[in-house]
Design a protein around this motif. Sequence first.
Motif, mmCIF file in Angstrom:
data_model
loop_
_atom_site.group_PDB
_atom_site.id
_atom_site.type_symbol
_atom_site.label_atom_id
_atom_site.label_comp_id
_atom_site.label_asym_id
_atom_site.label_seq_id
_atom_site.Cartn_x
_atom_site.Cartn_y
_atom_site.Cartn_z
ATOM 1 N N ILE A 38 0.844 -1.188 0.000
ATOM 2 C CA ILE A 38 0.000 0.000 0.000
ATOM 3 C C ILE A 38 0.883 1.242 0.000
ATOM 4 C CG2 ILE A 38 -1.857 1.245 1.156
ATOM 5 C CD1 ILE A 38 -2.650 -1.556 0.240
ATOM 6 N N GLY A 39 0.675 2.112 -0.974
ATOM 7 C CA GLY A 39 1.389 3.383 -1.029
ATOM 8 C C GLY A 39 0.460 4.517 -0.646
ATOM 9 N N ILE A 40 0.853 5.328 0.315
ATOM 10 C CA ILE A 40 0.024 6.452 0.756
ATOM 11 C C ILE A 40 0.790 7.735 0.511
ATOM 12 C CG2 ILE A 40 -1.083 7.555 2.730
ATOM 13 C CD1 ILE A 40 -1.661 4.773 3.801
ATOM 14 N N ILE A 41 0.200 8.625 -0.266
ATOM 15 C CA ILE A 41 0.871 9.864 -0.668
ATOM 16 C C ILE A 41 0.260 11.021 0.109
ATOM 17 C CG2 ILE A 41 1.457 11.370 -2.584
ATOM 18 C CD1 ILE A 41 0.347 7.799 -3.265
ATOM 19 N N GLY A 42 1.098 11.678 0.907
ATOM 20 C CA GLY A 42 0.653 12.747 1.782
ATOM 21 C C GLY A 42 0.492 12.211 3.188
ATOM 22 N N LEU A 43 1.480 12.469 4.047
ATOM 23 C CA LEU A 43 1.506 11.862 5.383
ATOM 24 C C LEU A 43 1.157 12.894 6.448
ATOM 25 C CD1 LEU A 43 4.708 9.693 4.851
ATOM 26 C CD2 LEU A 43 2.316 8.946 4.763
ATOM 27 N N GLY A 44 -0.045 13.451 6.307
ATOM 28 C CA GLY A 44 -0.501 14.452 7.263
ATOM 29 C C GLY A 44 -1.601 13.906 8.144
ATOM 30 N N TYR A 45 -2.571 14.757 8.476
ATOM 31 C CA TYR A 45 -3.637 14.387 9.402
ATOM 32 C C TYR A 45 -4.539 13.290 8.850
ATOM 33 C CZ TYR A 45 -2.433 18.338 12.365
ATOM 34 O OH TYR A 45 -1.778 19.202 13.198
ATOM 35 N N VAL A 46 -4.573 13.118 7.534
ATOM 36 C CA VAL A 46 -5.354 12.046 6.919
ATOM 37 C C VAL A 46 -4.474 10.853 6.599
ATOM 38 C CG1 VAL A 46 -6.747 11.391 4.913
ATOM 39 C CG2 VAL A 46 -7.065 13.632 5.976
ATOM 40 N N LEU A 112 -2.178 3.016 -4.656
ATOM 41 C CA LEU A 112 -1.668 4.364 -4.426
ATOM 42 C C LEU A 112 -2.835 5.220 -3.947
ATOM 43 C CD1 LEU A 112 0.458 4.665 -7.691
ATOM 44 C CD2 LEU A 112 1.343 4.347 -5.372
ATOM 45 N N ILE A 113 -2.783 5.618 -2.674
ATOM 46 C CA ILE A 113 -3.873 6.371 -2.056
ATOM 47 C C ILE A 113 -3.395 7.804 -1.837
ATOM 48 C CG2 ILE A 113 -5.458 6.512 -0.117
ATOM 49 C CD1 ILE A 113 -5.050 3.529 0.333
ATOM 50 N N ILE A 114 -4.080 8.754 -2.464
ATOM 51 C CA ILE A 114 -3.646 10.156 -2.458
ATOM 52 C C ILE A 114 -4.398 10.933 -1.379
ATOM 53 C CG2 ILE A 114 -3.506 12.271 -3.829
ATOM 54 C CD1 ILE A 114 -3.391 10.454 -6.332
ATOM 55 N N LEU A 150 -8.194 8.485 -4.865
ATOM 56 C CA LEU A 150 -8.099 9.869 -4.420
ATOM 57 C C LEU A 150 -8.988 10.051 -3.201
ATOM 58 C CD1 LEU A 150 -7.165 12.815 -4.821
ATOM 59 C CD2 LEU A 150 -9.117 13.121 -6.364
ATOM 60 N N GLU A 151 -8.426 10.565 -2.107
ATOM 61 C CA GLU A 151 -9.198 10.822 -0.894
ATOM 62 C C GLU A 151 -9.365 12.313 -0.618
ATOM 63 O OE1 GLU A 151 -8.498 8.724 2.633
ATOM 64 O OE2 GLU A 151 -8.558 6.749 1.695
ATOM 65 N N SER A 152 -8.625 13.146 -1.306
ATOM 66 C CA SER A 152 -8.676 14.587 -1.077
ATOM 67 C C SER A 152 -10.022 15.149 -1.506
ATOM 68 C CB SER A 152 -7.567 15.286 -1.858
ATOM 69 O OG SER A 152 -6.305 14.712 -1.573
ATOM 70 N N THR A 153 -10.602 16.011 -0.679
ATOM 71 C CA THR A 153 -11.896 16.611 -0.984
ATOM 72 C C THR A 153 -11.802 17.470 -2.238
ATOM 73 O OG1 THR A 153 -12.404 16.667 1.366
ATOM 74 C CG2 THR A 153 -13.743 18.041 -0.078
ATOM 75 N N THR A 154 -12.791 17.324 -3.114
ATOM 76 C CA THR A 154 -12.764 18.078 -4.358
ATOM 77 C C THR A 154 -14.174 18.162 -4.940
ATOM 78 O OG1 THR A 154 -11.702 18.242 -6.517
ATOM 79 C CG2 THR A 154 -12.244 16.029 -5.748
ATOM 80 N N ARG A 176 -9.350 -1.651 -16.783
ATOM 81 C CA ARG A 176 -8.789 -2.878 -17.349
ATOM 82 C C ARG A 176 -7.331 -3.037 -16.933
ATOM 83 N NH1 ARG A 176 -9.366 -5.338 -23.335
ATOM 84 N NH2 ARG A 176 -7.567 -6.743 -23.321
ATOM 85 N N ASP A 177 -6.509 -2.026 -17.235
ATOM 86 C CA ASP A 177 -5.077 -2.093 -16.893
ATOM 87 C C ASP A 177 -4.822 -1.568 -15.488
ATOM 88 O OD1 ASP A 177 -4.623 -2.941 -19.502
ATOM 89 O OD2 ASP A 177 -4.327 -0.883 -20.208
ATOM 90 N N VAL A 178 -5.480 -0.459 -15.152
ATOM 91 C CA VAL A 178 -5.370 0.142 -13.823
ATOM 92 C C VAL A 178 -6.778 0.496 -13.356
ATOM 93 C CG1 VAL A 178 -3.038 1.068 -14.154
ATOM 94 C CG2 VAL A 178 -5.033 2.457 -14.773
ATOM 95 N N PHE A 179 -6.898 0.789 -12.064
ATOM 96 C CA PHE A 179 -8.219 1.007 -11.478
ATOM 97 C C PHE A 179 -8.212 2.323 -10.709
ATOM 98 C CE2 PHE A 179 -7.153 -3.411 -11.972
ATOM 99 C CZ PHE A 179 -8.189 -3.859 -12.787
ATOM 100 N N LEU A 180 -9.305 3.063 -10.853
ATOM 101 C CA LEU A 180 -9.364 4.426 -10.340
ATOM 102 C C LEU A 180 -10.628 4.597 -9.509
ATOM 103 C CD1 LEU A 180 -8.188 7.340 -10.408
ATOM 104 C CD2 LEU A 180 -9.520 7.707 -12.499
ATOM 105 N N VAL A 181 -10.464 5.074 -8.264
ATOM 106 C CA VAL A 181 -11.615 5.283 -7.387
ATOM 107 C C VAL A 181 -11.465 6.609 -6.646
ATOM 108 C CG1 VAL A 181 -11.966 2.811 -7.032
ATOM 109 C CG2 VAL A 181 -10.604 4.094 -5.388
ATOM 110 N N PHE A 182 -12.608 7.085 -6.138
ATOM 111 C CA PHE A 182 -12.604 8.200 -5.193
ATOM 112 C C PHE A 182 -13.241 7.710 -3.907
ATOM 113 C CE2 PHE A 182 -14.334 11.857 -2.976
ATOM 114 C CZ PHE A 182 -13.241 12.711 -2.975
ATOM 115 N N SER A 183 -12.530 7.925 -2.788
ATOM 116 C CA SER A 183 -13.041 7.525 -1.478
ATOM 117 C C SER A 183 -12.715 8.633 -0.492
ATOM 118 C CB SER A 183 -12.402 6.205 -1.028
ATOM 119 O OG SER A 183 -12.908 5.808 0.231
#
Length: 456
Positions: A38-46, A112-114, A150-154, A176-183
């Motif tokens: 698991i890769g987590i990008i942005g190591l702040g309060y979230v 990769l969780i942003i 992507l977890e960042s509010t937008t 198919r090749d990669v998977f994209l979600v918003f949570s």
Amino acid sequence: MQYVDNSISYKPVHLLQPGHADYLEELITRLETRTAVIGIIGLGYVGLPLMLRYANAGFKVTGFDIDARKVAMLNGGQSYIEHVTSRSIADARNRGFEATTDFSAASEADALIICVPTPLNAYREPDLSFIFGTVDALVPHMRKGQIMSLESTTYPGTTTEELRPRLEARGFEVGRDVFLVFSPEREDPGNQQFKTRSIPKVCGGDTPACCKAGIALYGSAIDQVVPVSSTRAAELTKLLENIHRAVNIGLVNEMKIIADRMQIDIYEVINAAATKPFGFTPYYPGPGLGGHCIPIDPFYLTWKARQYGLHTRFIELAGEINNDMPYWVVNKVINALNDRGLPLRGSKILVLGIAYKKNVDDMRESPSVTLMELLRERGAEVSYSDPHVPVFPPMREHHFDLSSIELTRESISSHDVLLLATNHSDFDYAFIQKHAKLIVDTRGVYRDSYPNVVKS
């Protein structure tokens, strides 16, 4: 994992187009067996609490951040967030967690969780530069079989309209090749009742296959996953949650002004109304809105709504009321000083609490900082006391070369006004009231009447 059925129909894996199932099944298997990285990008309060959750769930986690100082602290087993203990960081390190500034390591991760900031620009419009910069740094190192969340509010549409084209430009077929979600993230810093694991996780996929991958990603670490039909629905869910709070806080702040003019205790009114067992949820007034979500998120929707020819009058009105609250508080300070024959200019003001809410060190969008600037602009000599913020931190838009003042009999009595902005539990309120010349209380701490306390 508890799965919430929202009556959304998804094709079984074996009915997806040829080639879809290969990467999807392999990714789901790795997530379910906790062999995925698991890769987590942005190591702040979230990002930091999320990292700990995945590490505790048995995953190897790699954390990415552009701040080399933070990376060095984490790799040394040290935390830089008050409610995240250094012991928990050290335990995660023993489980294989590693932090890095090298985004090429993204190729080694399966997920990769942003979790990066999404502020507003000077015109109160969405600033997605952190998201775009992060995705642009990750995409060259991505490979087939990965999931990006992507977890960042937008605003609704960001994931599909902005992230998907960046993946497709790399030659990937999303779904198919990669998977994209918003949570959307749902962290509440300092809240001991709800932890990352126990907070239900909303997840929307760019395709049905993406949603299946997202459910597997979060279901492996979070107790309850709530799938929705699309990334746009998930994006709007987050905005609704925070706009709901912003509007209700705006309402109670306006009620506070009305009650003050009528010489009615607004806290007495709220507590009485809260005894109704249905149809009422208590919200409490304050000196303004703080935190990264509530002061900012409504403007993401108002900006997007204008593209559809809509004017979000109700939301914007609540924003105006909440944004005006620091000015109302400053006027309260001015009037309280005037009643004692003192001008604001030259007066010594001690702000009690500069974190955006009680018992945390989180300074994001804190109304206390706005209060300090307004007072300083009007000639007051401003200092602060906050046990959770020993030194005023570097901030993009604000600067004070100050350190927290210890609350002694001498330090309290030497100030003309103590402005109670954040009601930390560590403050000895009886001691403060005993020795203060004048207190302006924005949090309803002093419910009884005292000659040296002005309720604001």
